[in-house]
Design a protein around this motif. Structure first.
Motif, PDB file in Angstrom:
ATOM      1  N   PHE A  45       0.799  -1.225   0.000  1.00 48.74           N
ATOM      2  CA  PHE A  45       0.000   0.000   0.000  1.00 48.74           C
ATOM      3  C   PHE A  45       0.834   1.279   0.000  1.00 48.74           C
ATOM      4  O   PHE A  45       0.498   2.236  -0.699  1.00 48.74           O
ATOM      5  CB  PHE A  45      -0.955  -0.015   1.195  1.00 48.74           C
ATOM      6  CG  PHE A  45      -1.863  -1.203   1.205  1.00 48.74           C
ATOM      7  CD1 PHE A  45      -2.928  -1.283   0.324  1.00 48.74           C
ATOM      8  CD2 PHE A  45      -1.639  -2.266   2.074  1.00 48.74           C
ATOM      9  CE1 PHE A  45      -3.767  -2.390   0.312  1.00 48.74           C
ATOM     10  CE2 PHE A  45      -2.469  -3.379   2.072  1.00 48.74           C
ATOM     11  CZ  PHE A  45      -3.533  -3.442   1.189  1.00 48.74           C
ATOM     12  N   GLY A  46       1.898   1.292   0.769  1.00 47.53           N
ATOM     13  CA  GLY A  46       2.741   2.489   0.796  1.00 47.53           C
ATOM     14  C   GLY A  46       3.381   2.775  -0.546  1.00 47.53           C
ATOM     15  O   GLY A  46       3.573   3.933  -0.939  1.00 47.53           O
ATOM     16  N   SER A  47       3.681   1.717  -1.288  1.00 45.56           N
ATOM     17  CA  SER A  47       4.325   1.848  -2.600  1.00 45.56           C
ATOM     18  C   SER A  47       3.341   2.175  -3.720  1.00 45.56           C
ATOM     19  O   SER A  47       3.742   2.546  -4.816  1.00 45.56           O
ATOM     20  CB  SER A  47       5.042   0.545  -2.945  1.00 45.56           C
ATOM     21  OG  SER A  47       4.085  -0.497  -3.164  1.00 45.56           O
ATOM     22  N   GLY A  48       2.049   1.970  -3.447  1.00 48.64           N
ATOM     23  CA  GLY A  48       1.045   2.141  -4.498  1.00 48.64           C
ATOM     24  C   GLY A  48       0.860   0.914  -5.364  1.00 48.64           C
ATOM     25  O   GLY A  48       0.054   0.933  -6.314  1.00 48.64           O
ATOM     26  N   LEU A  49       1.582  -0.166  -5.047  1.00 46.87           N
ATOM     27  CA  LEU A  49       1.524  -1.378  -5.874  1.00 46.87           C
ATOM     28  C   LEU A  49       0.123  -1.971  -5.921  1.00 46.87           C
ATOM     29  O   LEU A  49      -0.366  -2.349  -6.995  1.00 46.87           O
ATOM     30  CB  LEU A  49       2.517  -2.411  -5.330  1.00 46.87           C
ATOM     31  CG  LEU A  49       2.568  -3.760  -6.052  1.00 46.87           C
ATOM     32  CD1 LEU A  49       2.999  -3.580  -7.502  1.00 46.87           C
ATOM     33  CD2 LEU A  49       3.522  -4.714  -5.317  1.00 46.87           C
ATOM     34  N   GLU A  50      -0.538  -2.063  -4.769  1.00 42.84           N
ATOM     35  CA  GLU A  50      -1.868  -2.670  -4.729  1.00 42.84           C
ATOM     36  C   GLU A  50      -2.863  -1.870  -5.570  1.00 42.84           C
ATOM     37  O   GLU A  50      -3.689  -2.446  -6.285  1.00 42.84           O
ATOM     38  CB  GLU A  50      -2.352  -2.767  -3.280  1.00 42.84           C
ATOM     39  CG  GLU A  50      -3.622  -3.572  -3.102  1.00 42.84           C
ATOM     40  CD  GLU A  50      -3.377  -5.063  -2.995  1.00 42.84           C
ATOM     41  OE1 GLU A  50      -4.313  -5.771  -2.584  1.00 42.84           O
ATOM     42  OE2 GLU A  50      -2.261  -5.538  -3.312  1.00 42.84           O
ATOM     43  N   ASP A  51      -2.789  -0.552  -5.482  1.00 47.15           N
ATOM     44  CA  ASP A  51      -3.698   0.290  -6.263  1.00 47.15           C
ATOM     45  C   ASP A  51      -3.495   0.084  -7.757  1.00 47.15           C
ATOM     46  O   ASP A  51      -4.462   0.036  -8.531  1.00 47.15           O
ATOM     47  CB  ASP A  51      -3.492   1.761  -5.914  1.00 47.15           C
ATOM     48  CG  ASP A  51      -4.048   2.124  -4.549  1.00 47.15           C
ATOM     49  OD1 ASP A  51      -4.904   1.375  -4.032  1.00 47.15           O
ATOM     50  OD2 ASP A  51      -3.617   3.154  -3.991  1.00 47.15           O
ATOM     51  N   ARG A  52      -2.244  -0.037  -8.177  1.00 43.86           N
ATOM     52  CA  ARG A  52      -1.961  -0.234  -9.597  1.00 43.86           C
ATOM     53  C   ARG A  52      -2.469  -1.581 -10.078  1.00 43.86           C
ATOM     54  O   ARG A  52      -3.017  -1.701 -11.181  1.00 43.86           O
ATOM     55  CB  ARG A  52      -0.451  -0.123  -9.838  1.00 43.86           C
ATOM     56  CG  ARG A  52       0.109   1.289  -9.643  1.00 43.86           C
ATOM     57  CD  ARG A  52       1.621   1.265  -9.489  1.00 43.86           C
ATOM     58  NE  ARG A  52       2.286   0.658 -10.628  1.00 43.86           N
ATOM     59  CZ  ARG A  52       3.459   0.023 -10.550  1.00 43.86           C
ATOM     60  NH1 ARG A  52       4.082  -0.114  -9.381  1.00 43.86           N
ATOM     61  NH2 ARG A  52       4.005  -0.483 -11.635  1.00 43.86           N
ATOM     62  N   LEU A  58      -1.249  -3.679 -13.983  1.00 46.21           N
ATOM     63  CA  LEU A  58      -0.183  -4.674 -13.916  1.00 46.21           C
ATOM     64  C   LEU A  58      -0.757  -6.069 -14.105  1.00 46.21           C
ATOM     65  O   LEU A  58      -1.858  -6.367 -13.630  1.00 46.21           O
ATOM     66  CB  LEU A  58       0.522  -4.625 -12.549  1.00 46.21           C
ATOM     67  CG  LEU A  58       1.101  -3.300 -12.090  1.00 46.21           C
ATOM     68  CD1 LEU A  58       1.591  -3.436 -10.651  1.00 46.21           C
ATOM     69  CD2 LEU A  58       2.247  -2.872 -13.000  1.00 46.21           C
ATOM     70  N   SER A  59      -0.006  -6.937 -14.771  1.00 44.53           N
ATOM     71  CA  SER A  59      -0.383  -8.340 -14.817  1.00 44.53           C
ATOM     72  C   SER A  59      -0.101  -8.962 -13.450  1.00 44.53           C
ATOM     73  O   SER A  59       0.650  -8.411 -12.636  1.00 44.53           O
ATOM     74  CB  SER A  59       0.425  -9.080 -15.886  1.00 44.53           C
ATOM     75  OG  SER A  59       1.788  -9.176 -15.490  1.00 44.53           O
TER      76      SER A  59
END
Length: 204
Positions: A45-52, A58-59
């Motif tokens: 979440f802090g990295s924004g990975l989940e949102d992307r 993202l695949s």
């Protein structure tokens, strides 16, 4: 409210059909890969990975690879899925109520989540399947997210219903407003499973 009962009821997943325990998910995944819950939170979440990932940018392979890179380890599908499954609780009562509702109208799920979640739901929530087979729509698959009007329109079109015959339930006020802007009836759900009064107001 409407004097005509909807022909389709769309439910949000987390916070409406199921209780979602994010801290439990973080701890479960952290324990599995030897990292702290705080480290997992930052990676997801802090990295924004989940949102992307939830937005379909993202695949799944890229998502898991980036997650592993953030954590300095390998995170496979089974490990991720086990942690996400552990974070969700759907009561037997709720499952029974949805099954009864499905005898009167079509039901479906519209959630801001990635493809992996959609894949694990039949095993994670056996009380709702096969009832919801083919009726779960995730933002990561549709590449549109609530509260964008597009995601509501795409979903109800695929299910063969009209906006003015659809009721949408969500625990996020912005998502409720987005659905209303798309022409759906929409109501806010305060707690997981707390939608009986709302359904009754719509003749359900």
């Amino acid at each position: 409210m409407t004097s005509t009962s909807p022909t389709l009821v769309l439910f949000d997943l987390d916070g409406v059909l199921v209780e979602y325990d994010r801290p439990r998910r973080l701890q479960h995944l952290g324990d599995a890969v030897g990292r702290t819950a705080d480290e997992v939170y930052e990676a997801l979440f802090g990295s924004g990975l989940e949102d992307r990932y939830d937005a379909g940018e993202l695949s799944t392979d890229v998502y898991l690879t980036e997650l592993g890179s953030h954590l300095g380890c390998t995170v496979d599908r089974a490990t991720w899925s086990a942690a996400r499954t552990a974070s969700m609780t759907c009561t037997t009562e709720t499952c029974t109520r949805i099954a009864r509702l499905a005898q009167r109208v079509e039901v479906g799920v519209l959630t801001n989540n990635g493809v992996l979640l959609e894949a694990l739901l039949p095993d994670a929530l056996p009380g709702l399947f096969p009832l919801l087979e083919g009726r779960v729509f995730c933002s990561g698959t549709l590449r549109a997210s609530k509260p964008s009007q597009d995601i509501y329109r795409i979903t109800i079109e695929r299910l063969g219903h009209a906006p003015h015959h659809t009721l949408f339930l969500d625990d996020n006020f912005d998502n409720v407003e987005g659905a209303r802007a798309a022409g759906l009836f929409a109501e806010h759900v305060a707690h997981p499973g707390a939608f009986d009064t709302i359904l009754a107001c719509y003749g359900l």
